[in-house]
Design a protein around this motif. Structure first.
Motif, PDB file in Angstrom:
ATOM      1  N   LEU A   8     -17.274  56.886 -48.391  1.00 19.17           N
ATOM      2  CA  LEU A   8     -17.087  56.468 -49.782  1.00 19.17           C
ATOM      3  C   LEU A   8     -18.314  55.743 -50.310  1.00 19.17           C
ATOM      4  N   ALA A   9     -18.915  54.918 -49.440  1.00 19.09           N
ATOM      5  CA  ALA A   9     -20.117  54.195 -49.869  1.00 19.09           C
ATOM      6  C   ALA A   9     -21.241  55.172 -50.188  1.00 19.09           C
ATOM      7  N   GLN A  10     -21.395  56.197 -49.322  1.00 20.45           N
ATOM      8  CA  GLN A  10     -22.423  57.197 -49.592  1.00 20.45           C
ATOM      9  C   GLN A  10     -22.117  57.962 -50.880  1.00 20.45           C
ATOM     10  N   TYR A  11     -20.808  58.247 -51.073  1.00 21.61           N
ATOM     11  CA  TYR A  11     -20.429  58.967 -52.300  1.00 21.61           C
ATOM     12  C   TYR A  11     -20.707  58.128 -53.535  1.00 21.61           C
ATOM     13  N   ARG A  12     -20.327  56.823 -53.462  1.00 22.51           N
ATOM     14  CA  ARG A  12     -20.561  55.951 -54.615  1.00 22.51           C
ATOM     15  C   ARG A  12     -22.049  55.819 -54.899  1.00 22.51           C
ATOM     16  N   GLN A  13     -22.824  55.743 -53.810  1.00 19.63           N
ATOM     17  CA  GLN A  13     -24.264  55.629 -54.016  1.00 19.63           C
ATOM     18  C   GLN A  13     -24.813  56.877 -54.696  1.00 19.63           C
ATOM     19  N   GLY A  14     -24.348  58.052 -54.231  1.00 21.60           N
ATOM     20  CA  GLY A  14     -24.778  59.285 -54.870  1.00 21.60           C
ATOM     21  C   GLY A  14     -24.243  59.420 -56.280  1.00 21.60           C
ATOM     22  N   PHE A  15     -23.018  58.879 -56.500  1.00 21.36           N
ATOM     23  CA  PHE A  15     -22.392  58.983 -57.809  1.00 21.36           C
ATOM     24  C   PHE A  15     -23.207  58.262 -58.874  1.00 21.36           C
ATOM     25  N   MET A  16     -23.768  57.107 -58.506  1.00 24.21           N
ATOM     26  CA  MET A  16     -24.481  56.308 -59.502  1.00 24.21           C
ATOM     27  C   MET A  16     -25.993  56.311 -59.291  1.00 24.21           C
TER      28      MET A  16
ATOM     29  N   VAL B 132     -14.413  64.274 -75.117  1.00 24.68           N
ATOM     30  CA  VAL B 132     -15.541  64.856 -74.392  1.00 24.68           C
ATOM     31  C   VAL B 132     -15.478  64.479 -72.914  1.00 24.68           C
ATOM     32  N   MET B 133     -15.234  63.194 -72.631  1.00 21.40           N
ATOM     33  CA  MET B 133     -15.261  62.741 -71.246  1.00 21.40           C
ATOM     34  C   MET B 133     -14.079  63.281 -70.443  1.00 21.40           C
ATOM     35  N   GLN B 134     -12.948  63.524 -71.117  1.00 21.40           N
ATOM     36  CA  GLN B 134     -11.815  64.120 -70.415  1.00 21.40           C
ATOM     37  C   GLN B 134     -12.090  65.584 -70.087  1.00 21.40           C
ATOM     38  N   ALA B 135     -12.732  66.290 -71.013  1.00 17.55           N
ATOM     39  CA  ALA B 135     -13.002  67.709 -70.793  1.00 17.55           C
ATOM     40  C   ALA B 135     -14.215  67.932 -69.896  1.00 17.55           C
ATOM     41  N   ARG B 136     -15.211  67.038 -69.974  1.00 17.59           N
ATOM     42  CA  ARG B 136     -16.440  67.179 -69.183  1.00 17.59           C
ATOM     43  C   ARG B 136     -16.660  65.917 -68.377  1.00 17.59           C
ATOM     44  N   SER B 137     -15.794  65.684 -67.375  1.00 13.05           N
ATOM     45  CA  SER B 137     -15.859  64.449 -66.601  1.00 13.05           C
ATOM     46  C   SER B 137     -17.174  64.308 -65.847  1.00 13.05           C
ATOM     47  N   GLU B 138     -17.867  65.441 -65.580  1.00 16.38           N
ATOM     48  CA  GLU B 138     -19.139  65.350 -64.867  1.00 16.38           C
ATOM     49  C   GLU B 138     -20.210  64.647 -65.705  1.00 16.38           C
ATOM     50  N   LEU B 139     -19.972  64.500 -67.016  1.00 10.67           N
ATOM     51  CA  LEU B 139     -20.931  63.801 -67.864  1.00 10.67           C
ATOM     52  C   LEU B 139     -20.803  62.283 -67.779  1.00 10.67           C
ATOM     53  N   LEU B 140     -19.658  61.793 -67.241  1.00  8.49           N
ATOM     54  CA  LEU B 140     -19.401  60.347 -67.256  1.00  8.49           C
ATOM     55  C   LEU B 140     -20.438  59.556 -66.470  1.00  8.49           C
TER      56      LEU B 140
END
Length: 654
Positions: free
Chosen positions: A160-168, A283-291
């Motif tokens: 999860l830490a690696q994912y969060r790091q990659g997420f942000m 927009v954010m609901q339809a394109r969550s990858e943009l968040l």
């Protein structure tokens, strides 16, 4: 090849066979080595190190024939600090266990003969803790043979830490690339689906936001240029910043709901994407990858806006004025600056009493069950309870008094060690001798004293924990006193009490050294006792750190020239070079060796406290031989303090 190993040491071949059989299921993930005796164990450690297979767990029998298992584990800590240590014993060996636990060299004690599977479970638990300390270890693999729950939980946390790091983590992406990705994603969303006309084009001079007015829109600049302006104190609009393609306008007011901070005006033809909160949510609901990319873009926008604002003339003048005022205030508030240093010193010093409490509680956790289960006659049990209570309330006794009483009692007990035990438990008087020891043989007296020693040790540890807990409270309390030192009352105290409490806090570390106390009779002193205890703590901690091997620590008190008392802390440590002695009281300067925690603030704070008492600290040191720190305090300071308080009171009344 396994990355780690398991080392089992004993003097008894059948015992090693049992150990090897019980730990055999762990061979799939650990190299299992079983050896006889200390010499073979040392050779095995060298071989494992050369193979790159450090021991995760060392299982050692208490009786190795050529040495004690507890001593081997204690020595092992300096070489393999991370490995876990398990001691096997056929009978309770409290002194060895207490020594090993206090030094942090023993993690588990298992009494022989053990129940089926208990040794394997203990090794599995300790090996699991070892593996968790190594980030490079494959936790999923080890979960197959070790305790799976904590390993799986740690594995999930790492993922999860690696994912969060990659997420942000957008540090690899430039501002332009990030904003372009967001704007292109928005255009794709509104392509053929823009009934609300989110995508617009404005002519030069169009107002997007007005300073001080509500703003409900977020503007993405796709092309063109926008200027932000703000009124100064005279009401004139000053240019704050110019935004180009890829920038955001109205972001702060859109997020916070506050009025617009600046006025945004287009300078050229501008293509924008204008979103209200409802459209943004769609927009954010339809394109969550943009968040995540939008979140990072918004944070960067706020950061760039702050940086650009600081570069403007108005903001720079205001900032410089504020910094100048703050600087003047800091220069006039020396007490608060010293308080900040004292806070840092106290935070550092809390490590010692907290560590003492933790180690004492671990020792008591092992000792109390055995104490409760001792099968003793009622009279002996009562005597043991009385011994424990006396240890709880015991007052420090000088080394010379203990030696004198021991010599006197040796004639009765016929053995110096037994006599010393009786003296320490306050059982060396004639009445105690006649009632408890006179009618017993030497062996019976030794056995009785050994049983009572367990009660006495338990009481001593409980008192140690109480002293350390009180010490922590006193340290926190001293901060309040120091913050109000202008009006704080001085206390008339015996300096020896503060010294003894401080030495008690270092009891575990002092076991490795030879402590000598040379106290002279001193008159009571008006002072801040908690602050002075901080001085003693700093000096004693430095002395102990300076002695890499067991040595002599001397605490000496006495009278100097009329009107002065002194406290000396002398160690047989590495000494301080002459060219460094003049710098040891500088803030952030430290001479501590690698591996010792040192911020370079302890002596600086100690000197300030002593100077506040109108005293001085003197240093005398010779490289490779000793360091002697002498604190000199004036007795006349008490009269000066009382007269000063009276003068302050009269001034306030006037």
């Amino acid at each position: 090849m396994p990355a780690f190993s398991l080392l089992c040491v004993a003097a008894d071949r059948p015992l090693l066979t049992d150990v090897e059989q019980e730990l055999a299921p762990l061979r799939s993930h650990f190299t299992l080595r079983v050896v006889i005796g200390l010499e073979a164990a040392t050779q095995a450690l060298d071989e494992l190190d050369s193979l790159g297979q450090p021991p995760a767990v060392v299982v050692c029998d208490s009786d190795l024939g050529d040495g004690r298992g507890a001593d081997f584990l204690i020595r092992l800590g300096s070489r393999h600090e991370a490995c876990r240590k398990v001691l096997l014993g056929s009978q309770p060996e409290m002194n060895s266990i207490i020594d090993a636990v206090n030094l942090g060299r023993l993690d588990y004690y298992l009494q022989r003969p053990w129940r089926d599977g208990s040794l394997r479970r203990a090794v599995i638990e300790q090996a699991g803790q070892f593996v968790l300390q190594h980030p490079e270890a494959d936790l999923l693999s080890y979960a197959a043979v070790l305790d799976s729950q904590p390993l799986l939980r740690a594995h999930v946390d790492r993922q999860l830490a690696q994912y969060r790091q990659g997420f942000m983590d957008y540090t690899h992406c430039s501002d332009e690339a990030l904003s372009r990705a967001v704007i292109e994603g928005l255009y794709q969303f509104f392509d053929g689906n823009d009934d609300a006309r989110a995508c617009r084009r404005y002519s030069p001079g169009h107002v997007l936001t007005r300073e001080g007015e509500p703003n409900s829109f977020l503007w993405f600049i796709a092309n063109g240029e926008v200027v932000l302006r703000k009124r100064d104190e005279q009401g004139q609009q000053q240019e704050v910043v110019r935004y180009q393609a890829g920038a955001l306008v109205g972001g702060m007011s859109f997020v916070t709901g506050e009025p617009a901070f600046t006025t945004g005006i287009t300078l050229t033809k501008v293509d924008v994407i204008k979103l209200d909160k409802l459209q943004f949510s769609r927009v954010m609901q339809a394109r969550s990858e943009l968040l995540p990319s939008f979140t990072n873009l918004l944070l960067r926008h706020f950061n760039r806006r702050l940086q650009n604002s600081i570069r403007t003339e108005i903001r720079l003048q205001q900032t410089l004025a504020s910094l100048d005022a703050a600087h003047q205030q800091l220069m006039e508030s020396e007490k608060m600056a010293m308080l900040g240093q004292l806070v840092a010193g106290v935070a550092h010093e809390l490590n010692n009493p907290v560590a003492a409490i933790i180690r004492g509680s671990e020792t008591l956790r092992a000792a109390i069950p055995e104490l409760v289960n001792l099968a003793l006659p009622a009279a002996i049990k009562t005597l043991g309870n009385q011994t424990l209570c006396r240890a709880l309330q015991a007052q420090p006794v000088s080394t010379s008094d203990i030696r004198a009483k021991t010599r006197h009692a040796e004639g009765r007990f016929g053995d110096r060690q037994l006599a010393r035990q009786a003296v320490q438990m306050d059982l060396d008087d004639e009445q105690s001798w006649q009632r408890w020891f006179a009618s017993r043989t030497a062996e019976e007296r030794a056995a009785l004293l050994a049983q009572l020693a367990q009660f006495q040790q338990t009481g001593s540890f409980l008192r140690n924990i109480e002293v350390c807990a009180r010490r922590i409270g006193d340290l926190v309390k001293s901060l309040k006193q120091y913050a109000r030192q202008d009006s704080a009352e001085l206390s008339l105290v015996d300096l020896h009490e503060g010294l003894e409490d401080t030495l008690m806090m270092f009891e575990n570390r002092l076991k490795q050294h030879d402590l000598h106390k040379e106290y002279q009779t001193l008159p009571p002193l008006y002072c801040h006792p908690i602050a002075l205890q901080q001085v003693w703590t700093n000096l004693i901690a430095n002395s102990l750190d300076a002695m890499a091997t067991p040595g002599r620590l001397t605490v000496r008190t006495g009278l100097l020239e009329p009107g002065w008392v002194m406290v000396e802390i002398e160690d047989a440590g590495c000494g301080i070079a002459p060219e460094l002695q003049a710098r040891i009281f500088e803030l952030n300067f430290t001479t501590k060796r690698e591996g010792h925690f040192g911020l370079g603030i302890g002596l600086s704070v100690a000197q300030q406290i002593v100077q506040h008492h109108h005293g001085r600290i003197e240093v005398d040191s010779e490289l490779g031989r000793y360091t002697r720190m002498r604190v000199c305090l004036p007795l006349a300071h008490q009269d000066h303090s009382k007269s000063s308080r009276g003068a302050d009171h009269n001034d306030d009344a006037a």
